[in-house]
Design a protein around this motif. Structure first.
Motif, mmCIF file in Angstrom:
data_model
loop_
_atom_site.group_PDB
_atom_site.id
_atom_site.type_symbol
_atom_site.label_atom_id
_atom_site.label_comp_id
_atom_site.label_asym_id
_atom_site.label_seq_id
_atom_site.Cartn_x
_atom_site.Cartn_y
_atom_site.Cartn_z
ATOM 1 N N LYS A 1 0.859 -1.285 -0.134
ATOM 2 C CA LYS A 1 -0.123 0.202 0.035
ATOM 3 C C LYS A 1 1.006 1.036 -0.005
ATOM 4 O O LYS A 1 0.308 2.269 -0.106
ATOM 5 C CB LYS A 1 -0.869 -0.047 1.107
ATOM 6 C CG LYS A 1 -1.936 -1.072 1.174
ATOM 7 C CD LYS A 1 -2.943 -1.017 0.411
ATOM 8 C CE LYS A 1 -3.680 0.316 0.434
ATOM 9 N NZ LYS A 1 -4.841 0.240 -0.360
ATOM 10 N N ASP A 2 1.955 1.032 0.128
ATOM 11 C CA ASP A 2 2.941 2.204 0.306
ATOM 12 C C ASP A 2 3.375 2.949 -0.968
ATOM 13 O O ASP A 2 3.941 2.065 -1.993
ATOM 14 C CB ASP A 2 4.304 1.889 1.068
ATOM 15 C CG ASP A 2 5.226 3.005 1.292
ATOM 16 O OD1 ASP A 2 4.989 4.217 0.696
ATOM 17 O OD2 ASP A 2 6.279 2.937 2.121
ATOM 18 N N PRO A 3 3.020 4.071 -1.472
ATOM 19 C CA PRO A 3 3.347 4.646 -2.746
ATOM 20 C C PRO A 3 4.768 4.494 -2.992
ATOM 21 O O PRO A 3 4.919 4.837 -4.158
ATOM 22 C CB PRO A 3 2.442 5.977 -2.624
ATOM 23 C CG PRO A 3 1.680 6.064 -1.477
ATOM 24 C CD PRO A 3 2.204 4.956 -0.608
ATOM 25 N N ALA A 4 5.428 4.695 -2.164
ATOM 26 C CA ALA A 4 7.073 4.603 -2.302
ATOM 27 C C ALA A 4 7.507 3.402 -3.275
ATOM 28 O O ALA A 4 8.404 3.608 -4.024
ATOM 29 C CB ALA A 4 7.826 4.652 -1.102
ATOM 30 N N ASN A 5 6.656 2.587 -3.299
ATOM 31 C CA ASN A 5 6.816 1.434 -4.114
ATOM 32 C C ASN A 5 6.345 1.348 -5.503
ATOM 33 O O ASN A 5 6.621 0.278 -6.360
ATOM 34 C CB ASN A 5 6.214 0.004 -3.528
ATOM 35 C CG ASN A 5 6.877 -0.420 -2.277
ATOM 36 O OD1 ASN A 5 8.006 -0.513 -2.302
ATOM 37 N ND2 ASN A 5 6.288 -0.393 -1.211
ATOM 38 N N HIS A 6 5.850 2.404 -5.947
ATOM 39 C CA HIS A 6 5.412 2.676 -7.333
ATOM 40 C C HIS A 6 6.490 3.142 -8.410
ATOM 41 O O HIS A 6 7.370 3.964 -7.808
ATOM 42 C CB HIS A 6 4.129 4.052 -7.364
ATOM 43 C CG HIS A 6 3.551 4.403 -8.621
ATOM 44 N ND1 HIS A 6 2.972 5.511 -9.064
ATOM 45 C CD2 HIS A 6 3.552 3.504 -9.802
ATOM 46 C CE1 HIS A 6 2.654 5.495 -10.044
ATOM 47 N NE2 HIS A 6 3.071 4.345 -10.569
#
Length: 433
Positions: A72-77
């Protein structure tokens, strides 16, 4: 399985339907049926320009919702900075409201969810039931004598706003400001992200001030509870407390607006089911109301797509290879109409018993406020049917408009007519569930 069509230019019946148009928003279910059959895990460009995978089959959806490889962490986009700025809730990054349950993974997610889950225990929700019923009747009193209303503006929208404000500990004199900001968020939900971002910024400023006031004068409310937890070594920062309050409001009101709006609309379009429920309520029964709310959540639920997930590694889902960093969106509305899981999925059956729908998600991110939303939905639907005899649509279904936006599904307005009634007096008993 391979989701690539057999030929590069398939015949018209096999061509992918156009998604995210106004026509699609009115009735997305035929398009989702096509995707389930032909391209169950489908990569598409969203209206924002961001590309994402849509997961449409029930089995794949349930797997994806619980898959720890989907963060769910946008840093992984893996997308560009511009693409990252087009995911999530508009304005949350600039307002320092990112550290909430929809954007984090364990162990932070576990810690924060444990803190706030105390507010949504069955006991706490049951204690809140009289207040929900009081709000429900008060709002109906505002239009019951007129014989007409817009059930979104006059009822479905303000009910969960006032309820969640009470739960958070927002003073009554400030709740109309919250209603205005929430209204701006809904009105701009399908348009430019800036309109929503401005409301988020105003809400963030207010929450900072409210947290300061609650620290000085705590009460028996959720924000005070979050402050007490941080003061007792739970390591909750001011930003985390504000983000938690924000997401409970943001996620807690629009889902319930749409549950009440979509659910009432479905009942008005299915008079035989509505009559069954009215007869059950008149007999003092509650079982059909309970199963009915679950069926309304499945049939045309308030959340069309689950919130963003990002692949932390290359993985295979529904036979489709997904690269690390790719965004994945689980289409709850499609999964809940999957004929492989539900008998006669396009039929509204308020007594449906085998109904493990995904309307509130699945896994560790299952909707925290689901018990409160169910309570509000049951109170709203039961009281509307009891207090507004002859309730009927005051517009042609084709003339109704659905709000734009990616995640939520809800009507802009729901004009109705009914036999005028009377307001409740001080000696009247509130309408029972």
């Amino acid at each position: 399985m391979n989701d690539t069509p057999a030929c590069p230019h398939p015949a018209a019946p096999e061509s992918a339907p156009e998604l995210f148009t106004w026509e699609f928003a009115t009735d997305p279910y035929p398009a989702y049926a096509w995707l389930r059959e032909h391209r169950p895990v489908h990569r598409t460009a969203l209206p924002s320009g961001v590309e994402a995978w849509l997961v449409t089959r029930y089995g794949d959806a349930r797997q994806a919702l619980a898959d720890t490889r989907l963060s769910k962490d946008p840093a992984n986009h893996a997308g560009s900075a511009a693409a990252k700025g087009k995911t999530g809730i508009p304005g949350e990054r600039k307002a320092e409201l990112m550290t909430h349950l929809l954007n984090i993974d364990p162990p932070d997610h576990t810690r924060l969810r444990r803190l706030v889950s105390k507010a949504f225990t069955p006991r706490r929700v049951a204690e809140f039931a009289p207040r929900v019923q009081e709000l429900t009747d008060r709002l109906i009193d505002g239009f019951v004598e007129k014989g007409e209303a817009d059930l979104i503006h006059d009822f479905a929208f303000p009910l969960p706003i006032y309820a969640i404000c009470d739960l958070l500990g927002v003073p009554r004199e400030d709740q109309d400001d919250f209603r205005d900001w929430a209204g701006m968020m809904i009105r701009h939900g399908g348009g430019p992200r800036g309109g929503v971002a401005r409301s988020v910024k105003k809400m963030r400023g207010y929450l900072a001030e409210l947290i300061h006031r609650k620290r000085e004068n705590p009460g028996d409310d959720l924000i005070s509870g979050l402050i007490r937890a941080s003061d007792h070594g739970e390591h909750l920062t001011e930003n985390e407390a504000a983000a938690m309050a924000f997401i409970l409001l943001f996620a807690g009101f629009e889902t319930t607006v749409n549950l009440i709006g979509n659910g009432t609309y479905a009942l008005l379009r299915h008079p035989e089911q509505r009559a069954r429920l009215e007869e059950s309520l008149a007999a003092g029964e509650s079982a059909l109301l309970a199963t009915g709310i679950e069926e309304l959540l499945r049939f045309d639920g308030p959340v069309e797509l689950a919130t963003w997930r990002y692949a932390t590694e290359a993985l295979t889902l529904g036979g489709q290879e997904i690269a690390a960093g790719d965004p994945v969106l689980v289409v709850l509305a499609a999964a809940d109409r999957d004929p492989e899981r539900f008998t006669d999925p396009d039929t509204l059956d308020l007594s449906r018993s085998d109904n493990q729908h995904l309307g509130y998600g699945h896994g560790i991110h299952y909707c925290l406020g689901a018990p409160l939303a169910r309570l509000e939905g049951q109170a709203a639907v039961a009281t509307l049917l009891k207090r507004l005899p002859g309730l009927r649509l005051a517009a042609e279904p084709a003339d109704l408009r659905w709000r734009g936006g990616l995640i939520m599904r809800g009507l802009r307005t729901l004009p109705v007519e009914f036999e005028p009634g009377r307001r409740l007096g001080e000696g009247d008993t509130l309408s029972p569930l």
